[in-house]
Motif scaffolding. Structure first.
Motif, mmCIF file in Angstrom:
data_model
loop_
_atom_site.group_PDB
_atom_site.id
_atom_site.type_symbol
_atom_site.label_atom_id
_atom_site.label_comp_id
_atom_site.label_asym_id
_atom_site.label_seq_id
_atom_site.Cartn_x
_atom_site.Cartn_y
_atom_site.Cartn_z
ATOM 1 N N UNK A 1 0.557 -6.527 -16.010
ATOM 2 C CA UNK A 1 0.351 -4.885 -16.260
ATOM 3 C C UNK A 1 0.950 -4.141 -15.289
ATOM 4 N N UNK A 2 1.396 -2.911 -15.527
ATOM 5 C CA UNK A 2 1.645 -1.918 -14.601
ATOM 6 C C UNK A 2 0.719 -0.595 -14.425
ATOM 7 N N UNK A 3 0.354 -0.200 -13.553
ATOM 8 C CA UNK A 3 -0.424 1.152 -13.463
ATOM 9 C C UNK A 3 -0.111 2.148 -12.582
ATOM 10 N N UNK A 4 -0.746 3.419 -13.109
ATOM 11 C CA UNK A 4 -0.362 4.709 -12.440
ATOM 12 C C UNK A 4 -1.902 5.454 -12.409
ATOM 13 N N UNK A 5 -2.151 5.922 -11.351
ATOM 14 C CA UNK A 5 -3.337 6.770 -11.342
ATOM 15 C C UNK A 5 -2.570 8.181 -11.279
ATOM 16 N N UNK A 6 -2.907 9.127 -12.127
ATOM 17 C CA UNK A 6 -2.812 10.672 -12.068
ATOM 18 C C UNK A 6 -4.162 11.459 -12.297
ATOM 19 N N UNK A 7 -4.696 12.030 -11.242
ATOM 20 C CA UNK A 7 -5.842 12.529 -11.096
ATOM 21 C C UNK A 7 -6.890 11.609 -11.424
ATOM 22 N N UNK A 8 -7.965 11.596 -12.332
ATOM 23 C CA UNK A 8 -9.068 10.429 -12.471
ATOM 24 C C UNK A 8 -8.876 9.709 -13.477
ATOM 25 N N UNK A 9 -7.522 9.616 -14.040
ATOM 26 C CA UNK A 9 -6.900 8.581 -15.109
ATOM 27 C C UNK A 9 -6.302 7.752 -14.605
ATOM 28 N N UNK B 1 7.047 5.880 -9.345
ATOM 29 C CA UNK B 1 7.267 4.587 -9.820
ATOM 30 C C UNK B 1 5.986 3.954 -9.900
ATOM 31 N N UNK B 2 5.937 2.791 -10.466
ATOM 32 C CA UNK B 2 4.289 2.330 -10.680
ATOM 33 C C UNK B 2 3.532 2.184 -9.297
ATOM 34 N N UNK B 3 2.441 2.498 -9.630
ATOM 35 C CA UNK B 3 1.457 2.562 -8.435
ATOM 36 C C UNK B 3 0.638 1.250 -8.083
ATOM 37 N N UNK B 4 0.496 0.466 -9.162
ATOM 38 C CA UNK B 4 0.138 -0.761 -9.015
ATOM 39 C C UNK B 4 0.677 -1.691 -9.971
ATOM 40 N N UNK B 5 0.472 -2.953 -9.570
ATOM 41 C CA UNK B 5 1.051 -4.008 -10.826
ATOM 42 C C UNK B 5 0.155 -5.243 -10.418
ATOM 43 N N UNK B 6 -0.033 -6.020 -11.255
ATOM 44 C CA UNK B 6 -0.523 -7.480 -11.371
ATOM 45 C C UNK B 6 0.025 -8.264 -12.564
ATOM 46 N N UNK B 7 -0.062 -9.386 -12.382
ATOM 47 C CA UNK B 7 0.348 -10.581 -13.283
ATOM 48 C C UNK B 7 -0.222 -11.901 -12.991
ATOM 49 N N UNK B 8 -0.545 -12.506 -13.971
ATOM 50 C CA UNK B 8 -0.945 -14.186 -14.075
ATOM 51 C C UNK B 8 -0.255 -15.040 -13.149
ATOM 52 N N UNK B 9 0.838 -14.701 -13.022
ATOM 53 C CA UNK B 9 1.948 -15.634 -12.261
ATOM 54 C C UNK B 9 2.858 -14.740 -11.588
ATOM 55 N N UNK B 10 3.280 -15.156 -10.199
ATOM 56 C CA UNK B 10 4.059 -14.594 -9.314
ATOM 57 C C UNK B 10 5.524 -14.651 -10.126
ATOM 58 N N UNK B 11 5.784 -15.684 -10.774
ATOM 59 C CA UNK B 11 7.194 -15.428 -11.493
ATOM 60 C C UNK B 11 6.730 -15.589 -13.001
ATOM 61 N N UNK B 12 7.796 -14.916 -13.932
ATOM 62 C CA UNK B 12 7.416 -15.230 -15.174
ATOM 63 C C UNK B 12 8.255 -16.287 -16.000
ATOM 64 N N UNK B 13 8.621 -17.138 -15.396
ATOM 65 C CA UNK B 13 9.207 -18.352 -15.910
ATOM 66 C C UNK B 13 8.747 -18.858 -17.318
ATOM 67 N N UNK B 14 7.574 -19.107 -17.425
ATOM 68 C CA UNK B 14 6.979 -19.612 -18.531
ATOM 69 C C UNK B 14 6.206 -18.523 -19.416
ATOM 70 N N UNK B 15 6.390 -17.380 -19.180
ATOM 71 C CA UNK B 15 5.645 -16.461 -19.775
ATOM 72 C C UNK B 15 4.187 -16.133 -19.062
#
Length: 216
Positions: A146-154, A128-142
């Motif tokens: 991003x969703x992120x995963x760290x595997x090794x040094x990437x 499952x996604x390791x970390x996420x972030x978005x400009x707004x809490x809800x995406x009502x208006x767009x």
């Protein structure tokens, strides 16, 4: 379906016999963010990875994630392409350092979103996604999201712009958010190589299969 749109989903026992499809095609539009002038240093350490431009690279052969996946009753279905990767080899940085840049600009670290997965090359499993972030809490208006995963040094990032939530949630653009990510990290001194790698994971509405590489 063109070859470069097919998902090479070869994890034994995880898939049903149904056809695997991507997101519905949407009309592209002019990105809100203009492309930056990329005169940043070139990342020096990259795993040996390449696509022929027609078919996606095999996730079993590279520590990069190539897609993120939705978990369905029949298995895992690829739904969106990875379009930014962070190479952290030779540094003390990790996924939290990557996410700290988005913290600085006020993005939300626990936005309302769907759960998605990526293939862990080292552990031979989906995670499952390791970390996420978005400009707004809800995406009502767009919003940029991003969703992120760290595997090794990437760190592999799936970056996209959400459409407004009504009448239905879709991906408005991959390119606009990838460009914004390049800007946010570039102006903070990170090394940015735009569209550096060819993953072959083309996806409507506007991802061309090329992936930006960023490093501290």
């Amino acid at each position: 379906m063109p070859t470069n749109r097919r998902r090479l989903l070869k994890k034994a026992g995880l898939y049903g016999t149904g056809t695997v499809v991507g997101l519905a095609a949407l009309p592209s539009r002019t990105p809100r963010v203009q492309a930056p002038d990329n005169d940043f240093p070139h990342p020096e350490t990259l795993p040996d990875v390449a696509s022929d431009g027609e078919t996606p690279i095999e996730e079993e052969t590279t520590p990069f994630a190539v897609w993120h996946y939705k978990h369905e009753r029949s298995g895992f279905r690829a739904t969106a392409p990875i379009n930014v990767v962070f190479t952290l080899d030779g540094t003390d940085s990790d996924i939290e350092d990557v996410m700290s840049v988005l913290d600085e600009v006020g993005w939300y670290r626990s936005p309302e979103e769907y759960t998605r997965y990526a293939w862990n090359y080292y552990e031979d499993r989906y995670e499952v996604q390791h970390a996420t972030a978005a400009e707004t809490l809800f995406g009502n208006v767009g919003r940029h999201h991003v969703r992120c995963w760290q595997f090794g040094n990437i760190v592999s990032m799936q970056a996209h712009e959400d459409s407004p939530g009504f009448p239905r949630h879709t991906i408005e653009s991959y390119e606009s958010t990838r460009t914004l990510i390049e800007q946010l990290y570039g102006v903070r001194g990170w090394s940015v190589a735009s569209a550096e790698l060819e993953f072959g994971n083309d996806q409507d509405p506007d991802h061309d299969g090329r992936v930006t590489v960023i490093s501290p």
